[in-house]
Design an enzyme around this catalytic site. Structure first.
Site, PDB file in Angstrom:
ATOM      1  N   GLY A 242      55.189  26.266  91.439  1.00 46.12           N
ATOM      2  CA  GLY A 242      54.095  25.586  90.753  1.00 46.12           C
ATOM      3  C   GLY A 242      54.187  25.035  89.458  1.00 46.12           C
ATOM      4  N   GLY A 278      60.206  25.190  93.177  1.00 42.29           N
ATOM      5  CA  GLY A 278      60.585  24.410  93.868  1.00 42.29           C
ATOM      6  C   GLY A 278      60.207  22.543  93.493  1.00 42.29           C
ATOM      7  N   ARG A 279      59.331  22.282  92.565  1.00 45.94           N
ATOM      8  CA  ARG A 279      59.206  20.538  92.471  1.00 45.94           C
ATOM      9  C   ARG A 279      60.025  20.282  91.147  1.00 45.94           C
ATOM     10  NH1 ARG A 279      54.527  17.859  93.326  1.00 45.94           N
ATOM     11  NH2 ARG A 279      53.643  19.743  93.878  1.00 45.94           N
ATOM     12  N   CYS A 347      51.637  -0.270 109.046  1.00 49.84           N
ATOM     13  CA  CYS A 347      50.340  -0.710 109.133  1.00 49.84           C
ATOM     14  C   CYS A 347      49.234  -0.119 109.101  1.00 49.84           C
ATOM     15  CB  CYS A 347      50.195  -1.708 110.599  1.00 49.84           C
ATOM     16  SG  CYS A 347      51.853  -2.171 111.345  1.00 49.84           S
ATOM     17  N   TYR A 376      59.664  16.977  97.832  1.00 52.82           N
ATOM     18  CA  TYR A 376      58.626  17.099  98.767  1.00 52.82           C
ATOM     19  C   TYR A 376      58.286  15.144  99.109  1.00 52.82           C
ATOM     20  CZ  TYR A 376      56.886  20.892  96.862  1.00 52.82           C
ATOM     21  OH  TYR A 376      56.683  22.276  96.043  1.00 52.82           O
TER      22      TYR A 376
HETATM   23  C1  LIG Z   1      55.388  25.612  97.630  1.00 48.65           C
HETATM   24  C2  LIG Z   1      55.791  26.955  97.433  1.00 48.65           C
HETATM   25  C3  LIG Z   1      56.537  26.931  96.333  1.00 48.65           C
HETATM   26  C4  LIG Z   1      57.105  26.049  95.929  1.00 48.65           C
HETATM   27  O1  LIG Z   1      56.038  25.366  94.917  1.00 48.65           O
HETATM   28  P1  LIG Z   1      56.568  23.815  93.482  1.00 48.65           P
HETATM   29  O2  LIG Z   1      55.094  23.586  93.468  1.00 48.65           O
HETATM   30  O3  LIG Z   1      57.047  23.253  94.603  1.00 48.65           O
HETATM   31  O4  LIG Z   1      56.746  24.687  92.955  1.00 48.65           O
HETATM   32  C5  LIG Z   1      57.052  28.343  95.783  1.00 48.65           C
HETATM   33  N1  LIG Z   1      56.179  28.868  96.798  1.00 48.65           N
HETATM   34  C6  LIG Z   1      54.849  29.483  97.628  1.00 48.65           C
HETATM   35  C7  LIG Z   1      54.379  30.094  98.467  1.00 48.65           C
HETATM   36  C8  LIG Z   1      54.657  27.895  97.967  1.00 48.65           C
HETATM   37  O5  LIG Z   1      53.998  28.179  98.958  1.00 48.65           O
END
Ligand SMILES: *Cc1c(COP(=O)(O)O)cnc(C)c1O
Length: 428
Positions: A242, A278-279, A347, A376
């Site tokens: 996150g 992730g991000r 559209c 994403y």
């Molecule tokens: C989406 C998610 C992540 C990654 O979130 P980021 O904001 O991309 O770091 C990690 N763990 C869980 C359980 C998620 O749903």
């Protein structure tokens, strides 16, 4: 130093001019920087090592960008994976992430997905409800296995992010209610198909302050201690992902400081540590490259119509997200600027990337790049409006390869079938 920057007036990625990629592959196309991916992963790994947690596992969250070449690049550095579907689990395995470094998250795992994960011997399943726990127990017993489980608890903290990506509040669909968790842990510990290994939390995405993390992590550690006192063997804490990135003017915490908060929270706890970014790893590593199809001038607006659309990059339409947009060929310092709406050809009025944005003057045929688009972006792309799925390119030390090719129109049409019983076209 940024690996995505102008070289001799041309925006380049790991030393590769984006003009070359556009000429060879066409547009739209996502381009990723191996060097930036590596920097993103190492920021976590190095900070954990410096904080006395060299064995902390960085499980890259595939849902940000699950391209096999991206995942392989990270796996080669030592990353594990966080997956949320059988498809992502298969991607992680195909990219070479060892099963014992993979975590399976998500509120809706099906029995078939659970069985697949157990069969492959994954490290941990994060369970989000008492109902899921019961199903997993049955699946595991049927396979004569014990499922390694962490309960994802909901710490009831507001992550202070966009409503659609906040996940740690009481009314969100995610996680197990804080007050119910201890009793569910006792139930889990008594189930023959379940092996309790840890506790997990994930409070949302694009979080730009440490305070919700401090609050959530303190609660989780406190829960872990009290579970241990009650005889539940919590040996691993999964702190989720996150951490935010800069799209516009956000000033997210440094990874080192975020890791410092974790190190502080687990001090003298003796537990394994996992994070699921992730991000933060994939986002800064990618750009979406697009071409200006038309400059449409109306009485009071100038529309820059691109060959990329919301099906290629949905974040602006879906989350009101702001992405930097820059010309690939650097404009002359004194060249004119113009306030424009940057749109795609779909559209829908929501197919707008930027409203009333001041940009250097753009002409038909110019190339532009969307920054911070590695997470994403491609992962959420679709064929909406029967537009071909957007391809992806990975660059590294001045070389590059297509890592997901653009399908042909025949590829796209061949996915559909017309049953015999549908009548033939009327032809007089
Ligand atoms: C989406 C998610 C992540 C990654 O979130 P980021 O904001 O991309 O770091 C990690 N763990 C869980 C359980 C998620 O749903």
């Amino acid at each position: 130093m940024s690996h995505i920057d102008y070289i001799d007036g041309i925006l380049s990625i790991d030393g590769v001019p984006l003009t070359s990629i556009a000429a060879a592959v066409g547009t739209p196309v996502y381009c990723y920087s191996s060097a930036t991916l590596a920097d993103g992963y190492r920021a976590y790994a190095d900070a954990f090592a410096r904080n006395g947690l060299p064995n902390a596992l960085v499980c890259y969250a595939l849902k940000a960008n699950g391209n096999l070449a991206v995942v392989r690049s990270l796996a080669a550095l030592g990353a594990g994976a966080d997956v949320v579907s059988e498809g992502e689990l298969r991607r992680a395995l195909a990219a070479g992430v060892p099963a014992d470094r993979i975590i399976f998250s998500g509120v809706g795992k099906t029995p078939a997905e659970m069985a697949f994960a157990l069969d492959r011997g994954i490290m941990q399943l994060n369970v989000e409800s008492v109902e899921e726990l019961a199903t997993l127990n049955e699946v595991a017993i049927g396979m004569d296995r014990r499922a390694p489980v962490a309960l994802r608890v909901n710490p009831d903290v507001a992550a202070d992010t966009h409503d659609k990506i906040s996940t740690g509040r009481k009314h969100d669909k995610f996680g197990i209610d804080w007050n119910a968790a201890p009793a569910i842990y006792q139930q889990a510990a008594a189930m023959p198909g379940i092996e309790v290994v840890g506790i997990a939390v994930h409070i949302g995405s694009q979080i730009t302050s440490l305070s919700p993390y401090r609050a959530a992590f303190a609660r989780v550690v406190e829960m872990a201690r009290s579970l241990r006192e009650d005889g539940v063997a919590i040996r691993r804490i999964d702190f989720g992902g996150g951490l935010g990135i800069t799209y516009r003017d956000e000033a997210p915490p440094r990874v080192a400081d975020y890791v410092g908060v974790i190190a502080e929270a687990v001090r003298d706890l003796q537990c394994e540590v996992v994070v699921e970014p992730g991000r933060r790893i994939a986002g800064p590593a990618g750009v979406l490259l697009a071409r200006v199809v038309r400059v449409k001038r109306t009485v009071d607006r100038t529309f820059i119509v691109l060959d990329a659309a919301m099906n290629d990059l949905v974040r602006p339409a879906m989350y009101d997200a702001w992405h930097p947009i820059v010309p690939v060929v650097a404009p002359e310092p004194d060249s004119p600027r113009e306030t424009v709406d940057v749109v795609g050809p779909i559209c829908e009025s929501t197919d707008m990337f930027a409203a009333q944005r001041e940009l250097p003057r753009l002409r038909e045929g110019d190339l532009v790049a969307f920054g911070a688009a590695g997470a994403y972006g491609a992962a959420m792309s679709s064929e909406y409006n029967s537009r071909l799925l957007v391809p992806e390119v990975l660059a590294c030390e001045a070389i590059w390869s297509v890592v997901r090719r653009r399908p042909t129109f025949d590829d796209m049409l061949s996915q559909d079938a017309i049953p015999d019983w549908v009548r033939a076209p009327f032809n007089g």
